[in-house]
Enzyme design. Structure first.
Site, mmCIF file in Angstrom:
data_model
loop_
_atom_site.group_PDB
_atom_site.id
_atom_site.type_symbol
_atom_site.label_atom_id
_atom_site.label_comp_id
_atom_site.label_asym_id
_atom_site.label_seq_id
_atom_site.Cartn_x
_atom_site.Cartn_y
_atom_site.Cartn_z
ATOM 1 N N GLY A 265 -27.820 36.726 66.985
ATOM 2 C CA GLY A 265 -29.203 36.269 66.883
ATOM 3 C C GLY A 265 -30.188 37.423 66.838
ATOM 4 O O GLY A 265 -31.242 37.332 66.219
ATOM 5 N N GLU B 222 -21.901 45.182 67.656
ATOM 6 C CA GLU B 222 -21.434 44.494 68.868
ATOM 7 C C GLU B 222 -19.946 44.182 68.772
ATOM 8 O O GLU B 222 -19.205 44.343 69.745
ATOM 9 C CB GLU B 222 -22.236 43.209 69.078
#
Length: 220
Positions: free
Chosen positions: A95, A102
């Protein structure tokens, strides 16, 4: 204390002296990083790999020692947030737009600790739009191929301009009308599309989830 802060600060207690850790991105991990900054002042010694430029700046402000993944073999632990968490601890992330870094950092870690407030717990993934990172070249064709999997797509914008990731890519946000019942299968189908760099589906990666609830901390 809000529920994100509750989960974020609790997660900081999992970091021990001498660890090499990954630091995620987002409003919940912010509280973890702030708490780790306090622990550095108190004498805790560890090194961290940031998953975004945003996290890198915050960590530097708090004097958290940073390292590159290129200089080490693996990380002991990564602490990161999620946009959705299902009962199998599969995730939708991205988001904030940092899903590729990540995932690279998480996959280099012995453990992935996910932190969130209870609103992120879902029965099936897919209410939150699934981010898919794509290369800018011929992006319309890539988007069309993604749509052929049965989703509605939106090119992510920021301040009315195309959102560009830290890797100079674009993000397509995908909504599947009947939720995502088989995240591993969908991830594989998306990754087979030429032009797709990575998806926001994190399947079989989470070691533990720390959830901030009205009744306190819940560990999954």
């Amino acid at each position: 204390m809000n529920l994100k802060q509750l989960a974020g600060e609790y997660a900081a207690t999992f970091v021990k002296d001498g660890m090499k850790i990954g630091l995620g991105t987002g409003s919940t991990v912010y509280w973890t990083i702030e708490k780790l900054g306090e622990r550095v002042k108190e004498g805790l010694s560890f090194q961290a790999v940031p998953t975004s430029k945003e996290t890198e700046v915050l960590a530097q402000q708090l004097n958290i020692p940073l390292i590159s993944l290129n200089d080490i073999q693996s990380l002991d632990l990564t602490i990161d947030g999620a946009d959705e968490i299902d009962s199998n601890l599969h995730l939708i992330k991205g988001g904030g737009g940092a899903l590729l870094r990540e995932k690279i950092v998480a996959s280099s870690s012995k453990e992935l600790l996910i932190i969130a407030d209870e609103s992120k717990l879902v029965t099936h993934l897919g209410t939150f739009p699934l981010p898919v990172e794509i290369i800018p070249f011929s992006w319309k064709q890539t988007e069309s191929k993604i749509q052929s999997l049965g989703c509605q797509t939106t090119l992510r914008l920021k301040n009315n301009e195309t959102f560009i990731t830290d890797n100079n890519n674009m993000i397509i946000d995908c909504v599947f009308p009947h939720n995502i019942t088989n995240p591993a299968n969908l991830h594989n189908h998306l990754k087979m599309i030429t032009g797709v760099v990575e998806t926001g589906l994190f399947v079989n990666m989470t070691s533990k989830a720390i959830i901030g609830t009205k009744n306190g901390i819940q560990e999954l």
